[in-house]
Write a protein that holds these residues in place. Structure first.
Motif, PDB file in Angstrom:
ATOM      1  N   ALA A 110      35.437  46.237  38.159  1.00  0.00           N
ATOM      2  CA  ALA A 110      36.013  47.012  39.257  1.00  0.00           C
ATOM      3  C   ALA A 110      36.841  48.187  38.765  1.00  0.00           C
ATOM      4  CB  ALA A 110      36.883  46.104  40.127  1.00  0.00           C
ATOM      5  N   GLN A 111      37.106  48.228  37.450  1.00  0.00           N
ATOM      6  CA  GLN A 111      37.926  49.268  36.828  1.00  0.00           C
ATOM      7  C   GLN A 111      39.304  49.349  37.492  1.00  0.00           C
ATOM      8  OE1 GLN A 111      35.898  52.850  35.489  1.00  0.00           O
ATOM      9  NE2 GLN A 111      33.942  51.937  36.086  1.00  0.00           N
ATOM     10  N   LEU A 112      39.945  48.187  37.526  1.00  0.00           N
ATOM     11  CA  LEU A 112      41.272  48.031  38.106  1.00  0.00           C
ATOM     12  C   LEU A 112      42.217  47.492  37.041  1.00  0.00           C
ATOM     13  CD1 LEU A 112      43.067  47.953  40.712  1.00  0.00           C
ATOM     14  CD2 LEU A 112      42.277  45.592  41.000  1.00  0.00           C
ATOM     15  N   TRP A 113      43.377  48.135  36.863  1.00  0.00           N
ATOM     16  CA  TRP A 113      44.357  47.753  35.845  1.00  0.00           C
ATOM     17  C   TRP A 113      43.690  47.636  34.466  1.00  0.00           C
ATOM     18  CZ3 TRP A 113      49.048  48.479  37.419  1.00  0.00           C
ATOM     19  CH2 TRP A 113      49.414  48.194  38.735  1.00  0.00           C
ATOM     20  N   THR A 114      42.831  48.564  34.145  1.00  0.00           N
ATOM     21  CA  THR A 114      42.033  48.458  32.925  1.00  0.00           C
ATOM     22  C   THR A 114      42.878  48.523  31.655  1.00  0.00           C
ATOM     23  OG1 THR A 114      41.615  50.839  33.068  1.00  0.00           O
ATOM     24  CG2 THR A 114      39.952  49.377  33.995  1.00  0.00           C
ATOM     25  N   ARG A 115      43.877  49.407  31.633  1.00  0.00           N
ATOM     26  CA  ARG A 115      44.696  49.526  30.429  1.00  0.00           C
ATOM     27  C   ARG A 115      45.499  48.253  30.188  1.00  0.00           C
ATOM     28  NH1 ARG A 115      45.288  55.257  32.096  1.00  0.00           N
ATOM     29  NH2 ARG A 115      44.465  56.547  30.387  1.00  0.00           N
ATOM     30  N   ALA A 116      46.074  47.699  31.246  1.00  0.00           N
ATOM     31  CA  ALA A 116      46.852  46.470  31.108  1.00  0.00           C
ATOM     32  C   ALA A 116      45.973  45.317  30.631  1.00  0.00           C
ATOM     33  CB  ALA A 116      47.513  46.110  32.436  1.00  0.00           C
ATOM     34  N   CYS A 117      44.788  45.197  31.223  1.00  0.00           N
ATOM     35  CA  CYS A 117      43.866  44.123  30.831  1.00  0.00           C
ATOM     36  C   CYS A 117      43.423  44.282  29.384  1.00  0.00           C
ATOM     37  CB  CYS A 117      42.658  44.102  31.755  1.00  0.00           C
ATOM     38  SG  CYS A 117      43.025  43.578  33.445  1.00  0.00           S
ATOM     39  N   ALA A 118      43.089  45.511  28.985  1.00  0.00           N
ATOM     40  CA  ALA A 118      42.639  45.755  27.615  1.00  0.00           C
ATOM     41  C   ALA A 118      43.750  45.433  26.621  1.00  0.00           C
ATOM     42  CB  ALA A 118      42.198  47.206  27.452  1.00  0.00           C
ATOM     43  N   LEU A 119      44.997  45.775  26.970  1.00  0.00           N
ATOM     44  CA  LEU A 119      46.118  45.493  26.083  1.00  0.00           C
ATOM     45  C   LEU A 119      46.347  43.990  25.938  1.00  0.00           C
ATOM     46  CD1 LEU A 119      48.373  46.671  24.357  1.00  0.00           C
ATOM     47  CD2 LEU A 119      49.795  46.808  26.419  1.00  0.00           C
ATOM     48  N   VAL A 120      46.258  43.263  27.044  1.00  0.00           N
ATOM     49  CA  VAL A 120      46.434  41.809  26.995  1.00  0.00           C
ATOM     50  C   VAL A 120      45.325  41.161  26.160  1.00  0.00           C
ATOM     51  CG1 VAL A 120      46.336  39.699  28.373  1.00  0.00           C
ATOM     52  CG2 VAL A 120      47.730  41.617  29.136  1.00  0.00           C
ATOM     53  N   LEU A 121      44.083  41.579  26.364  1.00  0.00           N
ATOM     54  CA  LEU A 121      42.967  41.004  25.604  1.00  0.00           C
ATOM     55  C   LEU A 121      43.110  41.296  24.117  1.00  0.00           C
ATOM     56  CD1 LEU A 121      39.709  41.505  27.687  1.00  0.00           C
ATOM     57  CD2 LEU A 121      41.494  39.810  27.889  1.00  0.00           C
ATOM     58  N   THR A 122      43.526  42.499  23.801  1.00  0.00           N
ATOM     59  CA  THR A 122      43.715  42.851  22.389  1.00  0.00           C
ATOM     60  C   THR A 122      44.776  41.965  21.755  1.00  0.00           C
ATOM     61  OG1 THR A 122      43.056  45.147  22.789  1.00  0.00           O
ATOM     62  CG2 THR A 122      44.338  44.711  20.803  1.00  0.00           C
ATOM     63  N   GLY A 123      45.900  41.782  22.451  1.00  0.00           N
ATOM     64  CA  GLY A 123      46.952  40.912  21.931  1.00  0.00           C
ATOM     65  C   GLY A 123      46.479  39.485  21.733  1.00  0.00           C
TER      66      GLY A 123
ATOM     67  N   ARG B 139      42.987  46.395  53.526  1.00  0.00           N
ATOM     68  CA  ARG B 139      41.529  46.388  53.668  1.00  0.00           C
ATOM     69  C   ARG B 139      40.792  46.465  52.330  1.00  0.00           C
ATOM     70  NH1 ARG B 139      38.553  50.212  58.040  1.00  0.00           N
ATOM     71  NH2 ARG B 139      37.049  48.666  58.726  1.00  0.00           N
ATOM     72  N   PRO B 140      41.110  47.429  51.424  1.00  0.00           N
ATOM     73  CA  PRO B 140      40.415  47.452  50.134  1.00  0.00           C
ATOM     74  C   PRO B 140      40.708  46.223  49.292  1.00  0.00           C
ATOM     75  CG  PRO B 140      42.169  49.077  50.190  1.00  0.00           C
ATOM     76  CD  PRO B 140      42.004  48.591  51.581  1.00  0.00           C
ATOM     77  N   ALA B 141      41.911  45.643  49.448  1.00  0.00           N
ATOM     78  CA  ALA B 141      42.234  44.433  48.700  1.00  0.00           C
ATOM     79  C   ALA B 141      41.374  43.263  49.171  1.00  0.00           C
ATOM     80  CB  ALA B 141      43.717  44.109  48.852  1.00  0.00           C
ATOM     81  N   LEU B 142      41.184  43.156  50.475  1.00  0.00           N
ATOM     82  CA  LEU B 142      40.308  42.102  51.012  1.00  0.00           C
ATOM     83  C   LEU B 142      38.873  42.292  50.553  1.00  0.00           C
ATOM     84  CD1 LEU B 142      41.602  41.698  54.683  1.00  0.00           C
ATOM     85  CD2 LEU B 142      41.659  39.968  52.868  1.00  0.00           C
ATOM     86  N   LYS B 143      38.421  43.563  50.559  1.00  0.00           N
ATOM     87  CA  LYS B 143      37.052  43.855  50.127  1.00  0.00           C
ATOM     88  C   LYS B 143      36.843  43.444  48.678  1.00  0.00           C
ATOM     89  CE  LYS B 143      33.730  47.652  49.739  1.00  0.00           C
ATOM     90  NZ  LYS B 143      33.488  49.093  49.949  1.00  0.00           N
ATOM     91  N   LEU B 144      37.801  43.775  47.815  1.00  0.00           N
ATOM     92  CA  LEU B 144      37.669  43.432  46.404  1.00  0.00           C
ATOM     93  C   LEU B 144      37.745  41.924  46.198  1.00  0.00           C
ATOM     94  CD1 LEU B 144      37.360  45.382  43.940  1.00  0.00           C
ATOM     95  CD2 LEU B 144      39.704  44.780  43.349  1.00  0.00           C
ATOM     96  N   ALA B 145      38.610  41.246  46.965  1.00  0.00           N
ATOM     97  CA  ALA B 145      38.710  39.784  46.857  1.00  0.00           C
ATOM     98  C   ALA B 145      37.405  39.122  47.275  1.00  0.00           C
ATOM     99  CB  ALA B 145      39.874  39.283  47.715  1.00  0.00           C
ATOM    100  N   CYS B 146      36.764  39.651  48.317  1.00  0.00           N
ATOM    101  CA  CYS B 146      35.466  39.108  48.737  1.00  0.00           C
ATOM    102  C   CYS B 146      34.406  39.321  47.656  1.00  0.00           C
ATOM    103  CB  CYS B 146      35.020  39.767  50.035  1.00  0.00           C
ATOM    104  SG  CYS B 146      35.985  39.277  51.480  1.00  0.00           S
ATOM    105  N   MET B 147      34.427  40.493  47.024  1.00  0.00           N
ATOM    106  CA  MET B 147      33.496  40.754  45.922  1.00  0.00           C
ATOM    107  C   MET B 147      33.719  39.767  44.786  1.00  0.00           C
ATOM    108  SD  MET B 147      33.744  44.922  45.931  1.00  0.00           S
ATOM    109  CE  MET B 147      32.925  45.075  44.354  1.00  0.00           C
ATOM    110  N   TYR B 148      34.979  39.478  44.482  1.00  0.00           N
ATOM    111  CA  TYR B 148      35.300  38.521  43.426  1.00  0.00           C
ATOM    112  C   TYR B 148      34.754  37.135  43.777  1.00  0.00           C
ATOM    113  CZ  TYR B 148      38.133  35.665  40.249  1.00  0.00           C
ATOM    114  OH  TYR B 148      38.552  34.763  39.297  1.00  0.00           O
ATOM    115  N   ALA B 149      34.982  36.700  45.006  1.00  0.00           N
ATOM    116  CA  ALA B 149      34.518  35.370  45.420  1.00  0.00           C
ATOM    117  C   ALA B 149      33.005  35.254  45.329  1.00  0.00           C
ATOM    118  CB  ALA B 149      34.996  35.086  46.845  1.00  0.00           C
TER     119      ALA B 149
ATOM    120  N   VAL C  24      43.649  38.473  42.392  1.00  0.00           N
ATOM    121  CA  VAL C  24      42.830  39.687  42.514  1.00  0.00           C
ATOM    122  C   VAL C  24      43.256  40.484  43.742  1.00  0.00           C
ATOM    123  CG1 VAL C  24      40.498  40.545  42.958  1.00  0.00           C
ATOM    124  CG2 VAL C  24      40.867  38.760  41.252  1.00  0.00           C
ATOM    125  N   PHE C  25      43.464  39.787  44.843  1.00  0.00           N
ATOM    126  CA  PHE C  25      43.926  40.456  46.068  1.00  0.00           C
ATOM    127  C   PHE C  25      45.266  41.153  45.830  1.00  0.00           C
ATOM    128  CE2 PHE C  25      46.546  40.474  49.872  1.00  0.00           C
ATOM    129  CZ  PHE C  25      45.719  41.092  50.800  1.00  0.00           C
TER     130      PHE C  25
END
Length: 347
Positions: A257-270, A315-325, A64-65
């Motif tokens: 978090a609406q991050l890499w949404t297209r890539a994630c949606a494509l992987v899930l669809t596959g 900094r935003p990567a750390l913030k998002l990783a903390c939210m994930y944890a 995630v980070f």
């Protein structure tokens, strides 16, 4: 313009890594294919908080980070998380796509005497009549505006029959109903952004909740792997189940978090297309609406996205990783506690 190619290459690399790491059974809902019992004992904390789970969780956290860091480094996003974005115009196809998928799902559920998903078996005449009424409303243009309310009543019927704890798996159905109500004819085009955000959040929540379910009730997935040992890819069953759970949870978090949404949606669809080839019609019945939602995500992209930070990408990567944890630990704790409280004789 000169950075377009590196950004595209990194995006394709991220997509490839997601696909390669995806467990084949990750997106199959274990309740659909196992003799599940929600009154069964959940896994003990001592068994869950082992070295293997902690290592896998740390790996997911690092992923995630890295995903957020790459997004900021490559300029794959433009605005801060949860801070708004330019108004999205309502595409003409979005409403009929979600509407049709939801209506067909209810029609198939009515035919097979289930409420909203394959395991929600119910032969009550009142619920069957309600499903028929909702289908009829969907076919009458002047009444179709009431269709989302009918979907909400069906969800409440599921809560009445199976309990809210069980129906939290299908919060994305309520999100779809809200999306239809907010994007119906006559609403302001700016409502589409809010509707899409609700769809992201409810879909992300459902994926996270079902991901946690796999580690709280690992014996359900174990039953499937014993019947189809090839699905584990030669890995130990407990390792595969925990990896699949974290994979599904992480994708749900990316939608939240609406991050890499297209890539994630494509992987899930596959993945869901692949599992349909393995498990057949139940996958179609359970995932038809989700396919429509993911197609919407792939075409529209995020309603709100991450942006470059003045302090750099760390900094935003750390913030998002903390939210994930926090979300992973909190949802696991809440799910485990609820699972014990709902057992007969427990308090």
């Amino acid at each position: 313009m000169r950075n377009a190619r590196p950004v595209r290459c990194r995006s394709l690399l991220a997509l490839g890594l997601l696909g390669a790491a995806a467990p084949q059974q990750a997106l199959s809902h274990v309740k659909w294919f196992s003799s599940y019992d929600t009154h069964a004992h959940p896994v003990a904390w001592e068994a869950l908080l082992g070295t293997q789970w902690l290592i896998l969780s740390a790996t997911a956290l690092a992923t995630v980070f890295a995903a957020c860091w790459i997004a900021n480094r490559t300029g794959a996003s433009q605005v801060r998380p949860f801070a708004g974005s330019p108004t999205l115009q309502r595409p003409a196809w979005a409403y009929p796509l979600i509407f049709s998928a939801l209506a067909i799902t209810i029609l198939l559920c009515w035919k097979h005497e289930v409420i909203l998903a394959p395991e929600l078996k119910c032969e009550l005449g009142e619920i069957s009549a309600l499903q028929f009424l909702v289908i009829a409303i969907s076919l009458i243009p002047r009444l179709s505006v009431l269709f989302p309310f009918g979907v909400g009543l069906l969800f409440l019927s599921g809560v009445y029959e199976f309990g809210l704890f069980h129906m939290l798996d299908y919060v994305f159905v309520l999100g779809s109903a809200a999306f239809l109500w907010m994007t119906r004819a006559g609403t302001h085009p700016s409502d589409f952004q809010r509707a899409l955000t609700i769809l992201y959040r409810t879909t992300g929540f459902s994926l996270c909740w079902v991901g946690v379910e796999k580690v709280i009730y690992p014996h359900w997935a174990e039953e499937i792997l014993q019947a189809r040992p090839d699905l584990a890819l030669g890995l130990p069953n407990d390792f595969f189940i925990q990896g699949a759970a974290l994979f599904e949870f992480s994708l749900g978090f990316f939608f939240l978090a609406q991050l890499w949404t297209r890539a994630c949606a494509l992987v899930l669809t596959g993945l869901m297309i692949f599992t349909t080839s393995l498990f057949g019609f139940r996958e179609v019945l359970g995932h038809l609406l989700l396919h429509a939602i993911l197609l919407t995500f792939m075409i529209c992209g995020p309603a709100r996205v991450l942006a470059h930070s003045c302090s750099g990408p760390i900094r935003p990567a750390l913030k998002l990783a903390c939210m994930y944890a926090v979300l992973l630990a909190g949802s696991t704790l809440i799910y485990h506690r609820l699972a014990w409280l709902l057992m007969p004789g427990e308090a």
